[in-house]
Design an enzyme around this catalytic site. Structure first.
Site, PDB file in Angstrom:
ATOM      1  NE  ARG A  50      -3.113   0.254   3.163  1.00  0.00           N
ATOM      2  CZ  ARG A  50      -2.551   0.485   4.355  1.00  0.00           C
ATOM      3  NH1 ARG A  50      -1.927   1.630   4.598  1.00  0.00           N
ATOM      4  NH2 ARG A  50      -2.607  -0.428   5.315  1.00  0.00           N
ATOM      5  CE1 TYR A 102     -16.446  12.446 -15.436  1.00  0.00           C
ATOM      6  CE2 TYR A 102     -15.686  12.442 -13.167  1.00  0.00           C
ATOM      7  CZ  TYR A 102     -16.187  11.770 -14.258  1.00  0.00           C
ATOM      8  OH  TYR A 102     -16.438  10.427 -14.166  1.00  0.00           O
ATOM      9  CG  ASP A 174      -9.554  17.303 -14.193  1.00  0.00           C
ATOM     10  OD1 ASP A 174      -8.838  16.755 -15.049  1.00  0.00           O
ATOM     11  OD2 ASP A 174     -10.640  16.818 -13.794  1.00  0.00           O
ATOM     12  CE  LYS A 199     -12.195   9.264 -18.019  1.00  0.00           C
ATOM     13  NZ  LYS A 199     -12.529  10.482 -17.315  1.00  0.00           N
TER      14      LYS A 199
HETATM   15  C1  LIG Z   1     -13.041  10.837 -16.049  1.00  0.00           C
HETATM   16  C2  LIG Z   1     -12.698  12.149 -15.456  1.00  0.00           C
HETATM   17  C3  LIG Z   1     -12.421  12.279 -14.082  1.00  0.00           C
HETATM   18  C4  LIG Z   1     -12.547  11.125 -13.113  1.00  0.00           C
HETATM   19  O1  LIG Z   1     -11.606  10.128 -13.339  1.00  0.00           O
HETATM   20  P1  LIG Z   1     -11.883   8.555 -13.081  1.00  0.00           P
HETATM   21  O2  LIG Z   1     -10.626   7.934 -13.550  1.00  0.00           O
HETATM   22  O3  LIG Z   1     -13.092   8.175 -13.874  1.00  0.00           O
HETATM   23  O4  LIG Z   1     -12.106   8.404 -11.618  1.00  0.00           O
HETATM   24  C5  LIG Z   1     -12.044  13.527 -13.624  1.00  0.00           C
HETATM   25  N1  LIG Z   1     -11.956  14.595 -14.452  1.00  0.00           N
HETATM   26  C6  LIG Z   1     -12.220  14.511 -15.765  1.00  0.00           C
HETATM   27  C7  LIG Z   1     -12.114  15.715 -16.624  1.00  0.00           C
HETATM   28  C8  LIG Z   1     -12.611  13.285 -16.317  1.00  0.00           C
HETATM   29  O5  LIG Z   1     -12.903  13.216 -17.617  1.00  0.00           O
END
Ligand SMILES: *Cc1c(COP(=O)(O)O)cnc(C)c1O
Length: 383
Positions: A50, A102, A174, A199
């Site tokens: 962990r 998001y 982000d 992504k």
């Molecule tokens: C998908 C996404 C998230 C969240 O990420 P996960 O890997 O699904 O937990 C946060 N911000 C943006 C812009 C996203 O597209």
């Protein structure tokens, strides 16, 4: 590899050292929960998985290098990474955030953390001047997303960073939509970069993961403490998949950008299409800022039909053959999505409509298939 190398080189070599025991060129998947010690406390820097794992370490080294950061931490999802950032705060603290984030970020902030006494103040961050009047003695964090999901709004990272610094507030960006290939927020003064590595970084729709990158040793220590104490760590197999994905980020992003531009321009002149949301258009309201802070405009876009009814949108959503109807984005395959009922369903309808996220909005994640085939698919679906 050194820091003077270009991004395309860094993407291939970042974090990659031949395995010390065998010379294996690819980082092994250290599928282990613990590490044998020769005497109590005598170990090779690994005690319990962990806290530390060699596959995760290789990935975290790569994450830091590709965002021009000193440190990086990997999490079991993007929202787990966001969750760790908010856990830097205490009850009574205030967060100023973008009003069209998001959906999962919005849900985490309002449904989980508000009840622990943290206050979130959404505002339109596309004009950085909207932020200053909301700052109080309790403001500890500014959270922005640029480009935003799904309306492709652009916020000036350097301008917000100047405001954050003037008030001694942490700025977290982000950077999921741009990926490190198109934009590096730390270079513009941000304190923390957050990614949903699910992504573009993973890039193949086969892994859920999140990342945080930062330069401050103090923030790294605090966030590492949260990572190991709260335990939202990714497994070694998932770390291997993202390490593998990062190697092709450069070639993939180039193709996403090229296809994105062709499809955005196709949709824009289609007689049945109304507004197209893509930050590469010269008349996008923050195109100048996008041009200043991004190296390209990516493969994410949204559009509404002139008939903006849900029925008309649904017909398109269910008619494409190459574009799959699915949540998520940033993979090699093209996806089509209905934000109002899918990715952004956790945002109340009134809130959605306020920011322009209408019921008929269709979001596209343009993959790296042949652009002509993708255009033909959209042409057939739109009719
Ligand atoms: C998908 C996404 C998230 C969240 O990420 P996960 O890997 O699904 O937990 C946060 N911000 C943006 C812009 C996203 O597209």
């Amino acid at each position: 590899m050194n820091n003077n190398h270009k991004l395309a080189t860094k993407l291939i070599h970042a974090g990659a050292e031949p395995d010390p025991s065998t010379g294996a060129i690819m980082t092994p998947i250290y599928q282990t929960s613990t590490y044998v010690q020769s005497a109590p406390g005598v170990n090779k820097g690994y005690e319990y998985a962990r806290s530390q794992n060699p596959t995760r370490k290789a990935l975290e080294d790569a994450y830091a290098i590709i965002e021009n950061a000193k440190h990086a931490l990997a999490f079991s999802s993007g929202v787990a990474a966001t969750d760790a950032v908010i856990k830097l705060l205490a009850p009574g603290d205030e967060v100023i955030c973008a009003h069209d984030m998001y959906g999962g970020t919005y849900r985490l902030f309002t449904k989980i953390f508000e009840k622990f006494g943290i206050k979130f103040l959404p505002c339109d961050t596309t004009d950085a001047n909207n932020i200053t009047p909301l700052i109080t003695a309790n403001t500890k964090l500014i959270w922005i997303e640029t480009p935003t999901n799904p309306l492709m709004n652009i916020t000036d990272i350097a301008a917000v960073s100047a405001i954050a610094k003037a008030h001694n507030v942490i700025l977290c960006v982000d950077n999921t939509f741009a990926s490190p290939y198109l934009q590096n927020p730390l270079d513009m003064g941000a304190d923390i970069v957050m990614h949903s590595a699910t992504k573009y970084l993973g890039g193949h729709s086969d892994v859920i993961q999140g990342a945080l990158m930062m330069n401050s040793d103090d923030l790294r220590e605090k966030l590492y403490f949260i990572q190991k104490s709260c335990g939202a760590v990714p497994g070694p197999m998932d770390c291997f998949l993202v390490l593998r994905g990062i190697k092709t980020l450069g070639v993939r992003m180039k193709a996403h950008c090229e296809n994105g531009e062709k499809i955005a321009n196709y949709l824009r002149i289609h007689p049945k299409v109304g507004k197209v949301y893509w930050c590469g258009f010269a008349d996008h309201h923050n195109h100048a800022i996008a041009t200043k802070q991004m190296r390209g405009f990516g493969g994410m876009m949204s559009f509404v039909l002139k008939d903006d009814s849900v029925e008309a949108a649904t017909k398109v959503l269910c008619s494409t053959k190459l574009f799959s109807l699915a949540e998520s984005l940033g993979g090699v395959e093209s996806l089509i999505n209905h934000p109002a009922s899918m990715t952004h369903a956790s945002i109340p309808r009134e809130e959605r409509l306020k920011v322009g996220l209408v019921d008929g909005l269709i979001r596209l994640s343009i993959g790296i298939e042949d652009a002509d085939d993708l255009i033909e698919d959209l042409a057939n679906a739109i009719g």
